[in-house]
Motif scaffolding. Structure first.
Motif, PDB file in Angstrom:
ATOM      1  N   VAL A 143       0.861  -1.183   0.000  1.00  0.00           N
ATOM      2  CA  VAL A 143       0.000   0.000   0.000  1.00  0.00           C
ATOM      3  C   VAL A 143       0.896   1.231   0.000  1.00  0.00           C
ATOM      4  O   VAL A 143       1.835   1.326   0.795  1.00  0.00           O
ATOM      5  CB  VAL A 143      -0.912   0.026   1.254  1.00  0.00           C
ATOM      6  N   ARG A 144       0.606   2.155  -0.866  1.00  0.00           N
ATOM      7  CA  ARG A 144       1.341   3.409  -0.862  1.00  0.00           C
ATOM      8  C   ARG A 144       0.372   4.529  -0.537  1.00  0.00           C
ATOM      9  O   ARG A 144      -0.822   4.432  -0.792  1.00  0.00           O
ATOM     10  CB  ARG A 144       1.979   3.684  -2.232  1.00  0.00           C
ATOM     11  N   GLY A 145       0.897   5.573   0.020  1.00  0.00           N
ATOM     12  CA  GLY A 145      -0.031   6.654   0.332  1.00  0.00           C
ATOM     13  C   GLY A 145       0.691   7.922   0.754  1.00  0.00           C
ATOM     14  O   GLY A 145       1.925   7.993   0.773  1.00  0.00           O
ATOM     15  N   LYS A 146      -0.131   8.879   1.076  1.00  0.00           N
ATOM     16  CA  LYS A 146       0.398  10.183   1.448  1.00  0.00           C
ATOM     17  C   LYS A 146      -0.479  10.726   2.572  1.00  0.00           C
ATOM     18  O   LYS A 146      -1.699  10.571   2.536  1.00  0.00           O
ATOM     19  CB  LYS A 146       0.332  11.107   0.223  1.00  0.00           C
ATOM     20  N   PRO A 154       1.695  18.264   3.198  1.00  0.00           N
ATOM     21  CA  PRO A 154       2.148  16.921   3.611  1.00  0.00           C
ATOM     22  C   PRO A 154       2.666  16.914   5.048  1.00  0.00           C
ATOM     23  O   PRO A 154       3.241  17.900   5.503  1.00  0.00           O
ATOM     24  CB  PRO A 154       3.278  16.613   2.626  1.00  0.00           C
ATOM     25  N   LEU A 155       2.428  15.837   5.745  1.00  0.00           N
ATOM     26  CA  LEU A 155       2.877  15.715   7.127  1.00  0.00           C
ATOM     27  C   LEU A 155       3.977  14.674   7.220  1.00  0.00           C
ATOM     28  O   LEU A 155       3.732  13.487   6.997  1.00  0.00           O
ATOM     29  CB  LEU A 155       1.714  15.291   8.028  1.00  0.00           C
ATOM     30  N   ALA A 176       4.857  10.858   2.321  1.00  0.00           N
ATOM     31  CA  ALA A 176       4.557   9.587   1.647  1.00  0.00           C
ATOM     32  C   ALA A 176       4.980   8.397   2.484  1.00  0.00           C
ATOM     33  O   ALA A 176       5.906   8.498   3.287  1.00  0.00           O
ATOM     34  CB  ALA A 176       5.261   9.551   0.299  1.00  0.00           C
ATOM     35  N   PHE A 177       4.275   7.325   2.306  1.00  0.00           N
ATOM     36  CA  PHE A 177       4.664   6.096   3.008  1.00  0.00           C
ATOM     37  C   PHE A 177       4.347   4.921   2.103  1.00  0.00           C
ATOM     38  O   PHE A 177       3.568   5.027   1.141  1.00  0.00           O
ATOM     39  CB  PHE A 177       3.916   5.976   4.335  1.00  0.00           C
ATOM     40  N   GLN A 205      -4.773   1.111  -3.584  1.00  0.00           N
ATOM     41  CA  GLN A 205      -3.363   0.971  -3.245  1.00  0.00           C
ATOM     42  C   GLN A 205      -2.665   2.319  -3.197  1.00  0.00           C
ATOM     43  O   GLN A 205      -1.497   2.399  -2.854  1.00  0.00           O
ATOM     44  CB  GLN A 205      -2.687   0.033  -4.230  1.00  0.00           C
ATOM     45  N   GLU A 206      -3.364   3.338  -3.572  1.00  0.00           N
ATOM     46  CA  GLU A 206      -2.823   4.692  -3.450  1.00  0.00           C
ATOM     47  C   GLU A 206      -3.772   5.465  -2.542  1.00  0.00           C
ATOM     48  O   GLU A 206      -4.860   5.836  -2.949  1.00  0.00           O
ATOM     49  CB  GLU A 206      -2.746   5.393  -4.817  1.00  0.00           C
ATOM     50  N   LEU A 207      -3.341   5.676  -1.300  1.00  0.00           N
ATOM     51  CA  LEU A 207      -4.219   6.331  -0.322  1.00  0.00           C
ATOM     52  C   LEU A 207      -3.791   7.769  -0.111  1.00  0.00           C
ATOM     53  O   LEU A 207      -2.605   8.075  -0.136  1.00  0.00           O
ATOM     54  CB  LEU A 207      -4.116   5.626   1.026  1.00  0.00           C
TER      55      LEU A 207
END
Lengths: 1138, 391
Positions: A143-146, A154-155, A176-177, A205-207
């Motif tokens: 899972v990728r996300g921001k 962004p934090l 991003a993570f 998969q992109e949160l």
């Protein structure tokens, strides 16, 4: 569970899951901008050949070869057998080769590599054992996300955790993570100050996770007195210092550490005596006679800040606390904040919160530093030839009729030199540097130990410390041992019991009069520069030069020897303790009962050795002074705190407080000791005096406070305190002290909500009244004291005039301020303008002496302080792993006396022309030096406009003083701090400044004598002296006795000695380096830091004495004469955590 | 259980708050234990006696007999000159403006104490003999303090300059305890009025001290002390017949023994001077200390055995005075060479740590010798008048 693995040894440290998150967060923070570096890790080339070895060993070998740390969780089976054959291969490839067969994977986190299970068949068990037994394994997907905040920014550093597992990661600099999670799992996204969010992974998969600020979460909180308040909604003027800023400074009391760090708070160190007097002035001087020191509260209990050793050694009542035990210092600056402390809060309130333990396994820390204290630059005095030359010249000028031979004989005789000395012999006389012998480099060391931890119901912190600091002058030192325990226990859901116990034992040695200003011949700080320079310090055989008839000249004692053999010591034993019971009556209503005890015993001993010239005739002298004081206080408070629907929040507080202070002093003195070995009172032939005294007061106060805010947008606060004190007259026992304040955060308004660069813009306005009651405890009473006797019979005498109208001084202060935070907190600060009117000031008004008394106190004076404070904090630069933070504060002050009592001639206080209507307190009104008559070399003064005189006469209120009317009070002051950090290295520099102060350099009044008597003086003055008609110089000709015929002495207290004491100081340079954890594990150490500090590195000033920073408190410190100058110190330290 | 506790709790709390606030004023009462309230201080014999000692103790002040009344006149005149060492008393030695005797503060403090004691005697329950003794002593002391005020701050009746005479000193007869008791409008009373008041006090004191044992002499007031001092006051007042009568009373009192010439030096080496009619007693715990003691003011020696200079010895005998002594004058034996910086200076050694402790000396206020001198001067003055009348 996770294991940590380091080079050389396979020591494994068990850390809790939370620790990992923290660690990951920390490493990630470092690597945010060090992306290149992280990439670089995998490109490192390695050669390794291992066949059928456990994975653990392979990783260990890789660690050794590449210096890369490997981190893995307990679920990774490191005992699996693997093989590796690599010849100058990239680490990336090596890892792939090794891990793929074992179904493991890796991720680069900062400079470390996290070994984890391969995503494909990953089970997500909680325990290692069950992992093997897991029946069916869910499918894991990447899972990728921001993560962004409510404004879409962004934090970084947000923790992302797969719910129900220990799989976690942290967002990078762009928010991003990426994480592997089972498709049906939820992610828990959490960040301090924001509401934790749960996000279903599902098919996406992109949160993008948007975190909402938590309105409940107390962001930064400040202690506001009987309660805490979120900084965002504070409406009074409050300054805050965190422990980090002041950690490990080589100082003895926390007040020194506050210097230059807060706007509106002026800290002045009185002398260089370690553990000596420090004065804190919050928003100006508002009192003339009743003290200007703030109220000190430690963990809810008011402490005794008036205790001293009676002038024996320089003590500081705040040195009982190890500064490193302090968590935070809050300063209530305006009355809107301080009036909760009513009749004692006029000079502001300093609230100290000490460190406490946190829930978790026991943490042990050891901290040590060592260094030295050296004197500031010494002053150049005349050498032997210069002195004898000017001394003879002074005689010649005084007695022009005498022959050269007679003068020479006179001077040589008085100098106890052979009168038949030839010129060549005189020229060959050596010069001995007494000053250098008196000042020395002192040793400093400090050792501290702390343990903290606890469980859900009980937490504790236990600390112990030992500090030893030698002064920069012989004979002066300070040592302190402290032990402190803080325990909190929650036996039920509603009840919390806590206690705090601090024990300290302080031993201070001093020289004669080192507690203040002095003109004592046996005080090396005063006399050493002025001893005749041809007198040797030691005799040829190395023994001290100590003739019992004394030295020639005015300074007859050997102060070095005297300081060595005299015993002047102050011992302070302090016990501070509190017990707090807190009970939640309902969800919203809390009752808190605080009981405190502050007990001090100060034992001061002074033994003047009979071998010294000073005490030879009386065959030794011993005085013993014992001071015992205690404060018992009790505070009961009910707090109601409720959040109402629609964003309203109310905190209301009501309570009562009682304080009982008492102090007992006993003193005895004796003389006549058979030999110097007898050092106790039993050895004294004569008891000179034996006295004792007692004093005390009680106070009772009722207080209430209400704080309200609406969505942190609108805030209001009101305080009412009703205070009574036994100190005041029967007609004025109680007084009422109200305060109101309001705030408005414009940034929270809808119209600014979308302006991203404004985080906070809060306007504050406040008005309040406070009192000052720091006066003699029985000032309102007419008393007969029994401190006298006649012919051995007891005697009593009236000592004071009854004054039933006496009451507290009242301060009314108004504050307008703004707090702002801009550009995502990269720039924050506050600006405050204040007006503080101190009225009903107690002035000692003379009464006709024929009534039998000298004076009485009346509430008649008035002083106004106006000022502007600016405090700015910014992140100047963030580049790669490099960060530069800056803090700047400045305070402009204007002080003016607006009212004294009626009938004053010239509108200044009798006998004190420096207190004058229309001028700041402590304005210098002195005789006006007009320089030297270039025809005769005589000093002149102005006696009127354009008229000169040789004898200006005594100074009075109406004397001619148009020039040099500066004030001792600073016009502006503050500090500037810069912190640079890069990875584990941090360097910070603090500059502190105090500008616009003018002082009379009293020390120079003795150093400028230039041969007028038999004492040494400044070389500068010698070289500048008038010697021939027509010469233009500010230094008059040398003259025996100091005064020309029909003239005043040139060292008359005049504008000649007024100097600008402004200074800018490179106050502190601190550097530290956090040793990377990988070097530490083999020592079972979890953290280590080495640090170095330098204090008072350099001073820019026009002041001509040792140092421009000193203090006049009208008690021990009356001028800069003989004050032990400040110290420059350097220390090096280490800090370990286990 | 919880709910009940919650219901009861506020009641307990408010009850205790009410209790606390009701007792407010009591909670704030703090009585000093090192002192007693002036309003109730003088209500026992012990306190009145201690307060009387307090008035005596004022005599020891530096500005009174502690130093100034003894040493300053020597420096202000030319009996003594400054040794040149140290700055203390330089201004007095050179007669600088403002450098003079200052008996004002300590004098009026003592006078106020005397007034408070006299006012307290009325209501005090005590034997009349006690009251008489206290009143007699206090009035004697009040007269002494007033005389030392009027001497310093006004013209002597025998040396009056009417064009510059601004009166005597304010006569305060009422004790002051509180701020409101001070009479701000009080001005100077005439010199004659002050002397009349002193006469009144001394006359009364002599009568009231009738039963006082001479054993209390010379450190406490006796009839001998009163009469002796009265002869001095009368001399200043130019009241010569009174000088003679009071001197005669004093000489008959049995206090103070005139010493033969051979004993002059020895008399100044004993703790209590045998000629003293009245003397200020100083015990070790009352020692005025090195810096301002009479011993240190006059000499560098600690005592007759002293070998090392221990003080400056500011006031040394002037050459003019020394040369006035005739050869063989026994009093010259009291003048010694100093030590250290004063080794060439002549020092008066009357105050020589006679109390056996450094700087400790009882201070004679009036001696028998003065009575003879007073009486002799009175005879001369009266004779002169008679002689002038005859011619």
């Amino acid at each position: 569970m996770l294991f940590f693995f380091r080079r050389n040894r396979t020591v494994q440290h068990v850390l809790r899951c939370a620790c990992l998150t923290l660690l990951l967060a920390m490493t990630l923070q470092i690597s945010f901008s060090a992306g290149l570096n992280a990439q670089g890790i995998l490109e490192r080339r390695v050669s390794l050949s291992m066949v059928n070895k456990p994975l653990k060993e392979v990783l260990q070998a890789l660690n050794q070869k590449t210096s890369v740390d490997f981190v893995y969780s307990s679920k990774v089976d490191v005992h699996k057998v693997v093989s590796v054959q690599a010849q100058n291969k990239e680490l990336r490839q090596v890892l792939k080769d090794v891990l793929t067969p074992t179904r493991l994977d890796y991720e680069v986190v900062g400079t470390s590599i996290v070994i984890k299970e391969s995503p494909v068949p990953t089970p997500v068990p909680v325990l290692k054992k069950s992992a093997a037994a897991a029946p069916s394994l869910p499918v894991v997907v990447p899972v990728r996300g921001k993560v962004v905040d409510d404004k879409g920014e962004p934090l970084p550093g947000v923790t992302v955790l797969v719910k129900g597992t220990q799989t976690a990661t942290v967002t990078d600099a762009n928010g991003a993570f990426s994480i592997e999670a089972p498709a049906n799992a939820s992610l828990m996204v959490s960040y301090l100050g924001f509401l934790t969010q749960e996000v279903k992974v599902g098919s996406q998969q992109e949160l993008t996770v948007k975190l909402v600020p938590d309105p409940v979460a107390l962001g930064e909180v400040v202690v506001t007195g009987y309660t805490v308040q979120e900084k965002r909604v504070v409406t009074g003027a409050i300054g805050q210092i965190k422990s980090r800023e002041i950690a490990n400074m080589p100082i003895q009391s926390f007040d020194q550490a506050m210097q230059g760090r807060l706007a509106g708070v002026q800290v002045q160190t009185a002398s260089g005596v370690p553990g000596g007097k420090v004065s804190i002035n919050i928003r100006g001087m508002g009192s003339i006679t009743a003290g200007n020191e703030p109220l000190y509260i430690v963990d809810g209990v008011q402490i005794n800040s008036e205790d001293d050793a009676g002038g024996t050694v320089g003590t500081n009542p705040l040195s009982f606390l190890n500064p490193n035990d302090i968590e935070s210092i809050e300063v209530l600056k305006d009355a809107a904040a301080a009036s909760i402390y009513g009749a004692q809060a006029a000079n502001g309130v300093v609230l100290i919160t000490t460190k406490s333990g946190d829930e978790g396994p026991t943490k042990i820390s050891v901290n040590m530093y060592r260094g030295f204290a050296s004197p500031l630059p010494l002053i150049k005095m005349m050498d032997s030839q210069q002195y004898l030359d000017v001394r003879m010249e002074a005689y010649r000028n005084r007695y022009p009729d005498r022959t050269e031979g007679a003068i020479r004989t006179e001077v040589l005789q008085e100098s106890m030199l052979p009168i038949n000395m030839t010129d060549a012999q005189l020229a060959a006389l050596p010069t001995y540097d007494w000053q250098k012998a008196a000042f020395r480099t002192g040793d400093i060391y400090d050792v501290e130990l702390a343990a903290s931890g606890g469980n859900k119901t009980t937490t504790y912190r236990l600390s112990a410390s030992y500090n030893s600091s030698e002064g920069n002058l012989i004979g002066i030192d300070f040592s302190r041992a402290t032990a402190k325990l803080r325990v909190q226990h929650k036996p039920t859901r509603k009840l919390t019991i806590s206690t705090n116990i601090n024990l300290s034992n302080i031993v201070q040695n001093g020289t004669q009069q080192s507690a203040g200003s002095t003109g004592f011949m046996s005080a090396p700080q005063f006399s050493s520069p002025m001893i005749l320079p041809f007198i040797p310090i030691t005799l040829e055989d190395g023994s001290p030069n100590n003739p019992l008839g004394g030295f020639p000249g005015e300074l007859r004692y050997n102060p070095i020897y005297t300081a060595e053999v005299n015993f002047i010591q102050g011992k302070t034993r302090a016990l501070y303790s509190n017990i707090i019971l807190s009970y939640d009556i309902t969800k919203d209503l809390n009752f808190k009962s605080t009981w405190g005890l502050d007990y001090r015993n100060i034992n001061a001993e002074q033994y003047l050795d009979p071998r010294t010239h000073e005490a030879y005739a009386r065959r030794g002298y011993l005085s013993i002074r014992n001071r015992e004081s205690s404060t018992v206080s009790g505070t009961q408070a009910l707090t109601y705190s409720k959040r109402f629907a629609g964003g309203h929040r109310l905190t209301a507080l009501a309570g009562a407080e009682y304080r009982d202070y008492s102090r007992q002093i006993s003193f005895s003195a004796g003389e006549g000791f058979s030999t110097y070995q007898f050092r106790h009172m039993s050895g004294a032939a004569t008891i000179l005096s034996s006295t004792g005294s007692w004093t005390g007061y009680r106070q009772l106060g009722f207080f209430s406070q209400a704080n309200y805010d609406y969505k942190k947008k609108y805030m209001a606060s009101a305080i009412l305190r009703y205070d009574g004190s036994s100190k005041f007259g029967a007609n004025n026992r109680f007084g009422l002290f109200p305060a109101f304040s309001a705030g408005w955060d414009i940034a929270a308004e809808d119209f600014l909500k979308d302006v991203r660069w404004v985080d906070q813009f809060k306007l504050r306005v406040g008005y309040g009244e406070t009192g000052n009651s720091a006066i003699d405890h029985f000032a309102s009473r007419g008393l007969f004291t029994g401190s006298s006797s006649y012919g051995g019979q007891p005697a009593i005498q009236p000592s004071s005039l009854e004054n039933p109208d006496l009451r507290w001084e009242r301060n009314a202060s108004t504050n307008l301020g703004v707090d702002f935070s801009l550009f995502r907190k990269r720039l924050s600060g506050s600006v405050d303008a204040f007006h503080r009117r101190s009225k009903d000031l107690l002035l000692e008004q003379p009464v006709p002496w024929y009534g039998g008394y000298e004076s009485m106190y009346r509430n008649v004076g008035e002083v106004v302080n106006r000022g502007l404070e600016v405090e700015l904090n910014g992140e100047v630069l963030r580049l790669g792993g490099f960060q530069w933070n800056s803090g700047f504060n400045i305070t402009f002050m204007d002080n003016e006396v607006t009212k004294l009592y009626e009938g004053l001639n010239g509108e200044s206080l009798p006998g004190n022309p420096s207190v004058r209507i229309g001028h700041p307190l402590r304005t210098n009104f002195v005789a006006q030096y007009a320089g030297v008559n270039s025809a005769t070399g005589r000093p002149m003064w102005w006696s009127g406009n354009g008229t000169l005189t040789y004898n200006p006469g005594a100074q009075g209120t109406n004397s001619y003083t148009p020039y040099g009317r500066g004030s001792q009070l600073a016009k502006y002051f503050g500090g500037f701090t810069n912190t640079l950090s890069f990875k584990g290295i941090e360097v910070s520099a603090l500059f502190q400044y105090d500008m616009g102060r003018e002082y009379l350099n009293e020390q120079n009044r003795t150093w400028y004598r230039n041969g007028q008597g038999a004492r040494n003086g400044l070389e500068r003055i010698y070289l500048m002296r008038w010697t021939e008609p027509g010469q233009v110089t500010p230094v008059p000709r040398a003259i025996n006795g100091g005064a020309e015929t029909d003239g005043a002495t040139h060292i008359l207290s005049s504008s000649r000695f007024l100097e600008d004491a402004s200074y800018i100081r490179f106050k502190q340079l601190a550097a530290s380096y956090a040793i990377p954890a990988r070097f530490l594990s083999k020592f079972k150490i979890s953290s280590a830091r080495v640090y170095a500090q330098a204090v008072n590195l350099y001073t820019w000033t026009a002041w001509t004495g040792y140092d421009p920073e000193f203090l006049i408190d009208d008690e021990n410190f009356t001028s800069n004469q003989g004050v032990v100058p400040q110290t420059r110190s350097y220390t090096l330290g280490v800090e370990f955590g286990f | 259980m919880t709910t009940m506790r919650n219901r009861i709790f506020p009641y307990i709390l408010s009850a205790s708050l009410i209790f606390v606030s009701g007792a407010c004023n009591d909670l704030l009462d703090v009585e000093p234990t090192h002192a007693i309230d002036s309003r109730t201080a003088l209500t026992s014999m012990e306190a009145v006696e201690a307060a009387t000692n307090g008035v005596y103790a004022r005599l020891r002040a530096v500005q009174q007999y502690g130093r100034d009344l003894v040493a300053l006149p020597e420096l202000l005149s030319d009996n003594a000159v400054h040794s040149g060492r140290g700055t203390t008393l330089q201004a007095e030695a050179s007669n600088s403006p403002g450098a003079h005797l200052e008996t004002w503060e300590t004098g009026y403090a003592a006078i106020n104490e005397a007034n408070l004691i006299l006012e307290a005697l009325g209501p005090l329950s005590a034997p009349q003999s006690f009251k008489n003794s206290v009143e007699g002593q206090v009035r004697f002391l009040r007269a002494l303090f007033y005389h030392n005020l009027v001497k310093v701050y006004a013209f002597d009746p025998t040396a009056n300059d009417p064009t510059r005479n601004r009166g005597g000193v304010p006569l305060v007869r009422k004790g002051v305890i509180a701020v409101g008791d001070i009479d701000y409008a009080k001005g100077r009373d005439a010199v004659s009025e002050v002397y009349r008041f002193i006469y009144e006090d001394l006359t009364a004191a002599y009568q009231l001290l009738e039963g006082t044992d001479n054993a209390r002499a010379p450190h406490f007031a006796t009839r001998g002390a009163v009469a002796a001092f009265f002869s001095r006051v009368a001399l200043y007042n130019g009241d010569y017949n009174k000088v003679i009568s009071e001197a005669n009373l004093a000489l008959k009192s049995g206090v103070g023994q005139l010493q033969p010439a051979a004993n002059v030096v020895a008399s100044w080496r004993t703790d209590v001077h045998p000629e003293s009619m009245f003397e200020v007693a100083v015990k070790p715990t009352e020692n005025i200390g090195t810096n301002e003691s009479l011993r240190a003011t006059f000499t560098t020696r600690v005592n007759a055995e002293g070998k090392v200079a221990v003080s400056y010895g500011h006031a040394v005998v002037s050459d003019a005075l020394l040369s006035d002594y005739e050869a063989g004058d026994v009093r010259k034996e009291l003048i010694w060479k100093g030590l250290g910086n004063n080794s060439s200076k002549n020092e008066m050694t009357k105050f020589f740590s006679r109390g056996g402790v450094k700087d400790l000396d009882n201070i004679p206020v009036i001696r028998v010798a003065e009575l003879y001198l007073n009486r002799a001067e009175a005879y001369v003055r009266l004779d002169q008048a008679r002689w002038r009348w005859r011619t």
